[in-house]
Every structure is written in structure tokens, then in C-alpha cells.
Design an enzyme around this catalytic site. Sequence first.
Site, PDB file in Angstrom:
ATOM      1  N   ASP A 272       2.963   3.479   0.875  1.00  0.00           N
ATOM      2  CA  ASP A 272       3.623   4.434   1.796  1.00  0.00           C
ATOM      3  C   ASP A 272       3.654   4.015   3.271  1.00  0.00           C
ATOM      4  O   ASP A 272       3.401   4.843   4.153  1.00  0.00           O
ATOM      5  CB  ASP A 272       2.952   5.819   1.697  1.00  0.00           C
ATOM      6  CG  ASP A 272       3.113   6.476   0.329  1.00  0.00           C
ATOM      7  OD1 ASP A 272       3.656   5.834  -0.583  1.00  0.00           O
ATOM      8  OD2 ASP A 272       2.683   7.633   0.170  1.00  0.00           O
TER       9      ASP A 272
ATOM     10  N   LYS B  91       7.755   7.819  -5.590  1.00  0.00           N
ATOM     11  CA  LYS B  91       6.918   8.863  -6.183  1.00  0.00           C
ATOM     12  C   LYS B  91       7.107  10.176  -5.433  1.00  0.00           C
ATOM     13  O   LYS B  91       7.524  10.179  -4.279  1.00  0.00           O
ATOM     14  CB  LYS B  91       5.452   8.431  -6.161  1.00  0.00           C
ATOM     15  CG  LYS B  91       4.938   8.163  -4.755  1.00  0.00           C
ATOM     16  CD  LYS B  91       3.539   7.610  -4.765  1.00  0.00           C
ATOM     17  CE  LYS B  91       3.008   7.365  -3.371  1.00  0.00           C
ATOM     18  NZ  LYS B  91       2.849   8.558  -2.541  1.00  0.00           N
TER      19      LYS B  91
ATOM     20  N   CYS C 292      -2.955   9.230  -0.352  1.00  0.00           N
ATOM     21  CA  CYS C 292      -2.249   8.373  -1.307  1.00  0.00           C
ATOM     22  C   CYS C 292      -3.015   7.102  -1.657  1.00  0.00           C
ATOM     23  O   CYS C 292      -2.971   6.635  -2.793  1.00  0.00           O
ATOM     24  CB  CYS C 292      -0.846   8.079  -0.784  1.00  0.00           C
ATOM     25  SG  CYS C 292       0.139   9.608  -0.710  1.00  0.00           S
TER      26      CYS C 292
END
Length: 240
Positions: free
Chosen positions: A42, A140, A185
Amino acid sequence: MLNRRQILAALGTTTLASLAPSALFAAGSIKPDDASALLVIDVQNCFLPGGSLAVKEGEQVVPVINKMAKAFSNVVMTQDWHTPGHVSFASVHAGKKPFETIDLPYGKQVLWPDHCVQGTDGAALSKDLSIPQAELIIRKGFHKDVDSYSAFLEADGKTTTGLAAYLKSRKIKRVFVAGLATDFCVAWTALDARKAGFEVYVVEDACRGIDNQGSLAKAWADMAKAGVKRIQSADIAVSA
Ligand SMILES: [Zn+2]
């Protein structure tokens, strides 16, 4: 020969040392091989300075990741990739503010500012990432009613992203995790990687955390308990 007391003393030292960051690894002592993959989590504009969910010092992970990535022939990147009006956005829950929690069918959900909406500039990977060999981008969080911090499993704990099967079919045995944010994450990805049977390293200086109500310390404790190894980027051998 060591006597019993000396052996016990040595074991005690090792146990304590294993709790401290990177105490077990000398600089440049970890050499990623063909069975190793770097997971870059990310590193997207929304999580960088100026973004809607900016992680403090988030931009500082980029040069560290770029350098470290040179040691890896296998690199997978992830992108948080939400629908507009995603269930994880505080804006869709009347009376709720970002960083509060709500109960969803799959458990407690932290609510966030709107972020990483599909196709927006905020959802784009940082243009400063330089990892041309990256072979796969996993998106995701694209199911409107389910969040997905982890690169392996959505927050319902059962819907797979396919990443474990992909890595296994590529004969990957160990994963190195870097990116944003350490306590969400990155940590959830590392924990699920352990559950899927991988050897897991989290590269501390290649991550930054959000630290909402003690979440950073809890994440490191959970990862240590699960057997995740906490290392620094300097522990990884990168040829010039
Ligand atoms: Zn998200």
C-alpha cells in the site's frame, strides 16, 4: 565444554535478544534467494503526505524500499482499492467520525477517512517507487461491504485474495513485508502469511505506523507471538 549454568545463561541471553529488534541479524547477513519474495504494501498516494489518510513519515519508506528491492527477484505490490462509499469509510455511517469503530458482521471495524477509491489519483502507487521487476499487483478491499488490511485474506477471515496460492505455486517459502501502515495492512499481512505457512520478516525501517490507540505496540506484540521476525533493511544484503 560449557557447564549447565553457562548454557542456561547463554539461552537466557538468546531469548532476551530475540525480543529486541534485529538483535539476531548482522548487517547484510540476510540474502534473499529465489524462494524469497518482497511484499510492498500500500505505498499509495492516499497514505503519503498530502493524502487523505497520510501516515506520518510515510514518504520515508520509499527510498528504503527501492534500495532493498534490488535484492529481490520476486516482488509483489499491493493496492488498497475501495469502491466509492466503502463500508470502512466513516462518511457512510451516520454520526461516526474517522478512527472510531463499529461492529460489522465480521467483527470490529475501524472507520477511516475516504481513501484509495478505485481509479483515483489517491489510489495510485507512489510515482517515486522504482521496482521495475515487480511481477504482481494485488488489489484488495474491493468488496464494498468487507475491508481487507491483509494482502492474503479479507477482513471476514475467509475470502482469499489468491496471494498465498500464487506464492506457493511460485515456490516462495519466505516473505519480507514492507510498506504502510505497520500496525494495519503490514501487520495483518505478516500474520496471515504466518498462518499460510510462510517464514515472515517485517522490515521495520521500511514501514511506518498509524498508531491509533496503542495499535502499533499491539501489532508488534502480535507479530512476535506469531513468529514474525522483526528486522531492519540494513540486515538484508544488497549488492551495489
Ligand atoms: Zn483501506
